[in-house]
Design a protein around this motif. Sequence first.
Motif, PDB file in Angstrom:
ATOM      1  N   TYR A 565      39.785  12.657 -14.833  1.00  0.00           N
ATOM      2  CA  TYR A 565      39.621  11.416 -14.082  1.00  0.00           C
ATOM      3  C   TYR A 565      40.450  10.295 -14.673  1.00  0.00           C
ATOM      4  O   TYR A 565      40.975   9.451 -13.954  1.00  0.00           O
ATOM      5  CB  TYR A 565      38.144  11.006 -14.023  1.00  0.00           C
ATOM      6  CG  TYR A 565      37.391  11.618 -12.869  1.00  0.00           C
ATOM      7  CD1 TYR A 565      36.343  12.501 -13.081  1.00  0.00           C
ATOM      8  CD2 TYR A 565      37.756  11.329 -11.552  1.00  0.00           C
ATOM      9  CE1 TYR A 565      35.668  13.077 -12.025  1.00  0.00           C
ATOM     10  CE2 TYR A 565      37.076  11.899 -10.485  1.00  0.00           C
ATOM     11  CZ  TYR A 565      36.037  12.779 -10.730  1.00  0.00           C
ATOM     12  OH  TYR A 565      35.380  13.345  -9.676  1.00  0.00           O
ATOM     13  N   ASN A 568      43.780  10.921 -13.445  1.00  0.00           N
ATOM     14  CA  ASN A 568      43.811  10.603 -12.024  1.00  0.00           C
ATOM     15  C   ASN A 568      43.972   9.112 -11.792  1.00  0.00           C
ATOM     16  O   ASN A 568      44.799   8.670 -10.995  1.00  0.00           O
ATOM     17  CB  ASN A 568      42.528  11.085 -11.369  1.00  0.00           C
ATOM     18  CG  ASN A 568      42.476  10.715  -9.907  1.00  0.00           C
ATOM     19  OD1 ASN A 568      43.127  11.322  -9.076  1.00  0.00           O
ATOM     20  ND2 ASN A 568      41.721   9.678  -9.577  1.00  0.00           N
ATOM     21  N   ASN A 569      43.178   8.335 -12.499  1.00  0.00           N
ATOM     22  CA  ASN A 569      43.220   6.901 -12.274  1.00  0.00           C
ATOM     23  C   ASN A 569      44.554   6.307 -12.711  1.00  0.00           C
ATOM     24  O   ASN A 569      45.108   5.428 -12.051  1.00  0.00           O
ATOM     25  CB  ASN A 569      42.048   6.222 -12.984  1.00  0.00           C
ATOM     26  CG  ASN A 569      40.715   6.573 -12.327  1.00  0.00           C
ATOM     27  OD1 ASN A 569      40.683   7.251 -11.299  1.00  0.00           O
ATOM     28  ND2 ASN A 569      39.629   6.136 -12.938  1.00  0.00           N
ATOM     29  N   VAL A 604      38.364  19.843  -7.961  1.00  0.00           N
ATOM     30  CA  VAL A 604      38.547  18.693  -7.077  1.00  0.00           C
ATOM     31  C   VAL A 604      39.354  17.604  -7.785  1.00  0.00           C
ATOM     32  O   VAL A 604      40.308  17.056  -7.216  1.00  0.00           O
ATOM     33  CB  VAL A 604      37.177  18.128  -6.629  1.00  0.00           C
ATOM     34  CG1 VAL A 604      37.340  16.742  -6.042  1.00  0.00           C
ATOM     35  CG2 VAL A 604      36.542  19.039  -5.612  1.00  0.00           C
ATOM     36  N   TRP A 608      43.002  15.948  -6.928  1.00  0.00           N
ATOM     37  CA  TRP A 608      43.259  14.520  -6.731  1.00  0.00           C
ATOM     38  C   TRP A 608      44.424  14.045  -7.597  1.00  0.00           C
ATOM     39  O   TRP A 608      45.228  13.204  -7.188  1.00  0.00           O
ATOM     40  CB  TRP A 608      42.001  13.689  -7.034  1.00  0.00           C
ATOM     41  CG  TRP A 608      41.072  13.569  -5.883  1.00  0.00           C
ATOM     42  CD1 TRP A 608      39.843  14.115  -5.759  1.00  0.00           C
ATOM     43  CD2 TRP A 608      41.312  12.852  -4.672  1.00  0.00           C
ATOM     44  NE1 TRP A 608      39.284  13.787  -4.559  1.00  0.00           N
ATOM     45  CE2 TRP A 608      40.164  13.013  -3.854  1.00  0.00           C
ATOM     46  CE3 TRP A 608      42.383  12.087  -4.182  1.00  0.00           C
ATOM     47  CZ2 TRP A 608      40.047  12.437  -2.586  1.00  0.00           C
ATOM     48  CZ3 TRP A 608      42.263  11.504  -2.920  1.00  0.00           C
ATOM     49  CH2 TRP A 608      41.115  11.692  -2.131  1.00  0.00           C
ATOM     50  N   ASN A 612      47.594  12.169  -6.091  1.00  0.00           N
ATOM     51  CA  ASN A 612      48.035  10.855  -6.524  1.00  0.00           C
ATOM     52  C   ASN A 612      49.430  10.888  -7.114  1.00  0.00           C
ATOM     53  O   ASN A 612      50.211   9.944  -6.959  1.00  0.00           O
ATOM     54  CB  ASN A 612      47.034  10.261  -7.513  1.00  0.00           C
ATOM     55  CG  ASN A 612      45.775   9.792  -6.811  1.00  0.00           C
ATOM     56  OD1 ASN A 612      45.828   9.354  -5.668  1.00  0.00           O
ATOM     57  ND2 ASN A 612      44.650   9.925  -7.481  1.00  0.00           N
ATOM     58  N   ARG A 653      41.183  18.515   0.089  1.00  0.00           N
ATOM     59  CA  ARG A 653      42.244  17.956  -0.764  1.00  0.00           C
ATOM     60  C   ARG A 653      43.485  18.826  -0.691  1.00  0.00           C
ATOM     61  O   ARG A 653      44.616  18.330  -0.745  1.00  0.00           O
ATOM     62  CB  ARG A 653      41.788  17.861  -2.221  1.00  0.00           C
ATOM     63  CG  ARG A 653      40.505  17.083  -2.456  1.00  0.00           C
ATOM     64  CD  ARG A 653      40.480  15.750  -1.751  1.00  0.00           C
ATOM     65  NE  ARG A 653      39.187  15.564  -1.096  1.00  0.00           N
ATOM     66  CZ  ARG A 653      39.015  15.059   0.130  1.00  0.00           C
ATOM     67  NH1 ARG A 653      40.027  14.649   0.839  1.00  0.00           N
ATOM     68  NH2 ARG A 653      37.801  14.944   0.641  1.00  0.00           N
TER      69      ARG A 653
ATOM     70  N   SER B 161      34.489  13.828  -1.590  1.00  0.00           N
ATOM     71  CA  SER B 161      34.984  12.895  -2.597  1.00  0.00           C
ATOM     72  C   SER B 161      34.827  11.450  -2.174  1.00  0.00           C
ATOM     73  O   SER B 161      34.676  10.563  -3.001  1.00  0.00           O
ATOM     74  CB  SER B 161      36.469  13.133  -2.869  1.00  0.00           C
ATOM     75  OG  SER B 161      36.684  14.384  -3.429  1.00  0.00           O
ATOM     76  N   ARG B 164      30.886   8.808  -2.460  1.00  0.00           N
ATOM     77  CA  ARG B 164      30.312   8.780  -3.782  1.00  0.00           C
ATOM     78  C   ARG B 164      30.281   7.360  -4.307  1.00  0.00           C
ATOM     79  O   ARG B 164      30.978   6.477  -3.789  1.00  0.00           O
ATOM     80  CB  ARG B 164      31.053   9.684  -4.746  1.00  0.00           C
ATOM     81  CG  ARG B 164      32.548   9.588  -4.731  1.00  0.00           C
ATOM     82  CD  ARG B 164      33.107  10.181  -5.972  1.00  0.00           C
ATOM     83  NE  ARG B 164      33.707  11.499  -5.761  1.00  0.00           N
ATOM     84  CZ  ARG B 164      34.402  12.135  -6.715  1.00  0.00           C
ATOM     85  NH1 ARG B 164      34.561  11.601  -7.901  1.00  0.00           N
ATOM     86  NH2 ARG B 164      34.907  13.332  -6.471  1.00  0.00           N
ATOM     87  N   SER B 315      38.366  14.385   5.597  1.00  0.00           N
ATOM     88  CA  SER B 315      39.763  14.578   5.195  1.00  0.00           C
ATOM     89  C   SER B 315      40.354  13.324   4.573  1.00  0.00           C
ATOM     90  O   SER B 315      41.105  13.400   3.605  1.00  0.00           O
ATOM     91  CB  SER B 315      40.595  15.007   6.406  1.00  0.00           C
ATOM     92  OG  SER B 315      40.450  14.028   7.429  1.00  0.00           O
ATOM     93  N   ASN B 343      48.445   2.880  -5.905  1.00  0.00           N
ATOM     94  CA  ASN B 343      49.173   3.922  -5.191  1.00  0.00           C
ATOM     95  C   ASN B 343      48.433   5.230  -5.326  1.00  0.00           C
ATOM     96  O   ASN B 343      48.875   6.168  -5.987  1.00  0.00           O
ATOM     97  CB  ASN B 343      50.586   4.050  -5.762  1.00  0.00           C
ATOM     98  CG  ASN B 343      51.367   2.786  -5.519  1.00  0.00           C
ATOM     99  OD1 ASN B 343      51.224   2.134  -4.497  1.00  0.00           O
ATOM    100  ND2 ASN B 343      52.190   2.408  -6.493  1.00  0.00           N
ATOM    101  N   GLY B 344      47.305   5.252  -4.668  1.00  0.00           N
ATOM    102  CA  GLY B 344      46.507   6.464  -4.784  1.00  0.00           C
ATOM    103  C   GLY B 344      45.036   6.086  -4.739  1.00  0.00           C
ATOM    104  O   GLY B 344      44.682   4.924  -4.506  1.00  0.00           O
ATOM    105  N   ILE B 345      44.217   7.049  -4.958  1.00  0.00           N
ATOM    106  CA  ILE B 345      42.763   6.826  -4.911  1.00  0.00           C
ATOM    107  C   ILE B 345      42.185   7.068  -6.290  1.00  0.00           C
ATOM    108  O   ILE B 345      42.319   8.171  -6.849  1.00  0.00           O
ATOM    109  CB  ILE B 345      42.108   7.751  -3.877  1.00  0.00           C
ATOM    110  CG1 ILE B 345      42.712   7.449  -2.513  1.00  0.00           C
ATOM    111  CG2 ILE B 345      40.602   7.552  -3.887  1.00  0.00           C
ATOM    112  CD1 ILE B 345      41.948   8.013  -1.360  1.00  0.00           C
ATOM    113  N   SER B 346      41.553   6.024  -6.850  1.00  0.00           N
ATOM    114  CA  SER B 346      40.961   6.161  -8.184  1.00  0.00           C
ATOM    115  C   SER B 346      39.446   6.193  -8.073  1.00  0.00           C
ATOM    116  O   SER B 346      38.870   5.744  -7.083  1.00  0.00           O
ATOM    117  CB  SER B 346      41.405   5.001  -9.077  1.00  0.00           C
ATOM    118  OG  SER B 346      41.030   3.771  -8.501  1.00  0.00           O
ATOM    119  N   PHE B 347      38.829   6.736  -9.079  1.00  0.00           N
ATOM    120  CA  PHE B 347      37.377   6.922  -9.058  1.00  0.00           C
ATOM    121  C   PHE B 347      36.752   6.375 -10.331  1.00  0.00           C
ATOM    122  O   PHE B 347      37.074   6.836 -11.425  1.00  0.00           O
ATOM    123  CB  PHE B 347      37.030   8.411  -8.967  1.00  0.00           C
ATOM    124  CG  PHE B 347      37.592   9.095  -7.759  1.00  0.00           C
ATOM    125  CD1 PHE B 347      38.796   9.777  -7.841  1.00  0.00           C
ATOM    126  CD2 PHE B 347      36.921   9.067  -6.550  1.00  0.00           C
ATOM    127  CE1 PHE B 347      39.327  10.427  -6.724  1.00  0.00           C
ATOM    128  CE2 PHE B 347      37.438   9.709  -5.429  1.00  0.00           C
ATOM    129  CZ  PHE B 347      38.651  10.390  -5.512  1.00  0.00           C
TER     130      PHE B 347
END
Lengths: 664, 353, 248
Positions: A565, A568-569, A604, A608, A612, A653, B161, B164, B315, B343-347
């Motif tokens: 993660y 990912n971030n 998953v 991601w 990204n 994804r 995803s 959440r 999706s 620029n993207g998806i962060s969690f």
Amino acid sequence: MNSLKHEQAVIELDSSDPAVRVKALRFIKNHIIGNKTKKDLYIRLHVIPKLVKFFKSKDTVDSQVQIQAAIVLGSFAYGGEENVTEIVKHEAVKPLLECISLQNDPRLIEAAARALKAIYKCPTADKNDIFVDYHLRDLITLLNPDALNPKTDRERIASIHTAELAATIIARCCDTNEQQIQIATAGAFPALVNLLTCGFSKAQEAALDALAYLCRENPEFGKAIVETKSDTSDSPVKIMLNLIQDKSPTMRLIAAKCRAKAIGEYSDDVTLIVLPTLVKLLDEKGPVREEAPHVLAYLIRDNEELQKAACDSDAVPKLADFVTHVVDQESSYYDPVGDGDKLKENALMALAAISSLTDDGRKLVVEAKIIPHIVAAMSHRSYGIRAAACQCTRSLSRSINILRTSLVDAGIATPLFKLLSDESTDVQTTACATLCNLVLDFSPMKRMIMELGGIEKLVELVHSPDNTLRLNAIWALKNLVYQAESEIKEAVMKVLTYQTMENLISDQEIDIQEQALNLLRNLACTRQHDIEEVFKGLSEDSLMTVIETKLCWWTNEEIIKQVLYVINNIATGNERHKSAIMNRTNILKSILSYMGHTNPEIRVVAMWVVINLSWMEDKSASSQVRVQKLREMGFEEKVKNMTNDDNLDVRERVKTALNQFSQV
Amino acid sequence: MFAANDLESEFYYTSPDLISSESDLEENNNAQEEDLETGNIDTVDDLSNGRHYGDYNTINMDLDGEYTSDEEQRPRPTPTTSHTFQRLVDPFATRHHHRSSSQRSHGFSPLGTRFSSLRRQNAITSSFLTQHVKNNNELAKQAISDNGSKDLRQFHLPESSFLRAGMSFTGTQNLMNSQPQQRDEEWEVKVTIHYVDYKTGTVIGLMEALNVPNSSNTVVTYWEGEMIDFVNHFLWTDKWNSSPEIDLQHWKKFEAFRHMDVRSITRGTPTREWFQEACQKYIFMRWKEHYFVNVTAQESGLTIAGFYYICIRRSDGAIEGYYFDPVSTPYQKLTLKPLLEGNGISFCDYSLN
Amino acid sequence: MVEYKELFVGTSSQKKVVTRDEWVKKLSDVKIDKNDLNKLIMNYFVIEGYKDAAETFSQECGLSPSIDVDSIQDRMNIRNAIQNGNVEEAIERVNDLNPEILDTNPKLYFHLQQQRLIEYIREGKIAEALEFAQDELAPRGEENPEFLEELERTMALLAFDDTNVSPVGDLLHPSQRQRTASELNAAILTSQSQEKDPKLPNMLKMLVWAQDELEEKILFPKLKNLITAELVESNNTTVNSESNFLST
């Protein structure tokens, strides 16, 4: 006080005539039983070493002398910790243990056992002597009233009493897991289970107590007890259930406690019989009422079904009553102060347990209107009550709704925050655990806690020597930066420092590592500015090294997940951020392999990361280059092979990733 | 939320007197709760002018079709004003519960006669509808062996995803007026999800309305939602002034259902495979706002008496929603997309201790 | 739809009346196991400490006592000692029987010491009484402050020469000895896993209560005198019944 006759008695102990000695012993005995002042007097007259001598001399000593001496020693032991220390200091324990050997006069066995029971009541007494030689075996044999071949009624009753004493000694001597094992190996379970059927309540209570201690924090033994074969045709559970429905409330309580500890496989009787019995015991008086909530809390603490059943009963209003009212309390041995403190503490713990896992439970507790009392209890003189108040709050704070309404209304933040500086570590730890929930972004109390100096205090606790406290502190900081604005993130890191965070990521406790990584993840979330701050704080090199180390050399799934993660971030950042990852081949290779991990959550996140990194929002040249590189490393191929992954989210994804690949 | 200025304010606001303008955030929350609690008048009976969604009150009806009195569920203080207003229903109070979901009986009392005043949109009569719903809900309890349909007790709602804690969405809410001369009202909306529990099918979040006509601030509300997972919650709302017909009308609006006719939807749930397929592409929910967080109801000029039917696309996380409130203009549409600040998806993530 | 008259039952203000014959018949229909009766009686003998009676009864009805008969003797001796004012002897005996009892019952021990002081005062041995109070009772008060109030009460005995007018004169009554003896007896029974309350008195209490409750609903011949067991009919005619279960 005229102590002449007492001094005289002590002198007569040295007489060569056993009759004189016996008379002196009885004199002393009848003066010290029940009488602390006299016990202290005789100890000052150095009587204990003389008593011990009666057991050590090898010449035939009158058994009456030894019996009376054992009784006297036992009575001294009832005089408190200092007395027991004296007795132990003069090495009385080993000779007494010799006395319980089976070839001795049964009356001597009984007297010595009684003395040992009193000695072992003291928590500081050394218990190891039992496990030497045959003493443990003797004790277990004595659990059977027939072992001494009683012939008359009187002898029979004495045998049962001796069995009761043996059971109590066993109960007091299994403090550690090793001791539990040794006692069990010596055959205690069947002997104790059989004693449960003897029909004499005191002996049965002692046996129940012993069984409960033998499986304390030991579910394996709990299971073993439940599966033990008794001499009767009844199973241990059935025997215990009979006793749970006994007419004496004390018996019911001890039996319920035993059953609560020795659960083994969960079965209906726990919900249908044990739980309601405990709830009804809340109506009793004295020590029974005081301990029932404690057993109740223990019983339901991890079990949602039981908590629901407890909600359906009328336990909550009764428990709430103990918290809100000063209860009319007989003084009990459990609570010599007699202020109802222990009862209040146990009731709070039971309420905390009932509301720990379900919203139903939390709602009931809130409706009982005890929250103001919980807040008040946070400044109680007893640390047990303060800790219990925190536990209650912690349970309630797991409902977001209650956190935002009832807890805010009650003004719980300030008193709770104060407890972070409490003198008791237990209290600090529980308060910190609760605070984890109160510093969340959607908590109206977050701001206040920060204004009180929450960040500084939490960082201080992160350096505490107590591991649980440290864990809760870093957990709270992690929650604090969840969804936080950049200013807050910066404020936190200014105090915590990136260096400390880096250290925590390599902490000896895995749980703490996990929280620290999660903190890093939250820091690098959402905005490029925030990612940039992380890069500045740790330096790109350190950051990537930490990530690479964790990713490539650790197998713990939670750790892997959090690291992924973090990556990912970072990958949602600008060119520089994305490049930092792309330049590390080892990291990329690891990600590639984690795409095939058995844990779908990890797959998953890995997906991601790919999405990204191949983000095509601006179709810039650099994004095309990245996609190419990923393709060359085999990512596209791998993703294609995951089209039929078991997990729906993964499949979604995959579609997105393939779509992005197809644009280059 | 709904802009209340089109209709009589008395019907929509909660009692305004209790709140001073200087109160801070926390006090507002409390005041809101108080407001809600002082209004325990049986709502629908009072909203009698032209409201045609029945003169029954589903709010206090449990799943066996039995009425439980309000007092039994939750003691409330006596009303201090004589305002008639929409009582905001706390799902925790009306959860027809104190029973675990496994023990809950599935059924809906035949109220055929009471539905007679409802408008009929198609050939399906109300009694047919409720019978069928009842029938199908009962069927859910038994194993189905026809046509390979799966036993719905084994149905397990897969996670997404996008659904959440920590996910934010932005978009708009449109008020489509029937009168052509009034322009469409639209305001920006930001939604943040703060809690998701797939086991209980619960979602919690905050909704923020920006550039609301009558308010200078943004208006933030707290909402709780239920996932249609066929274990904890079903397509049929059973509360909040809704009815199976209303439910159907709204579900049909979603692209997932648009091409299906009502009959097959009714027959199809809960046993048909294709409905489960729909759940493979989307997650359906209902979201109910409970109180205002940063302003009072009056200050905001909004009402939160109704609730949203929600659909999120797996999706890409796109959210489609329709607001329902019997006294509001129907089918206000909520359109949201995941918020991208980078620029993207962060969690980000938190955990409750 | 319910018939009108059925509705009417139970709303009548008239109580149902049971005649003597009906009642006697009902009573005689109730079966009581003789063995249970014997156990009840044995239970009473054992707990109250009637050893000889227990022994004889045991032989005659073939029911063994629930505990060994010797221990009944022990308790009897202890009770007698106290009734005779020999508290010291009682203490020695109970320590022989079970040395833990007094070590684990501070309140009981205090009451025994208190009784000793009372006996000194009763015998007019004031000097000994004062010395005893200082040696033995004052420390009890120090060890357990909750006894101080009772202690002061007892000391007040010394303040009044004429115990008849003393406000604490009740301490000199035989009933005080009885209280102390019963407290000790109960503690001994508990330590032996015995019940400390005989069942018979409770049963009689149940009987009285049940009759009172029933009387509110119907009129029936009551047992007014538990000793003679006469059934007194509601209209006050006395009936001698053969089937009452308490034989005189």
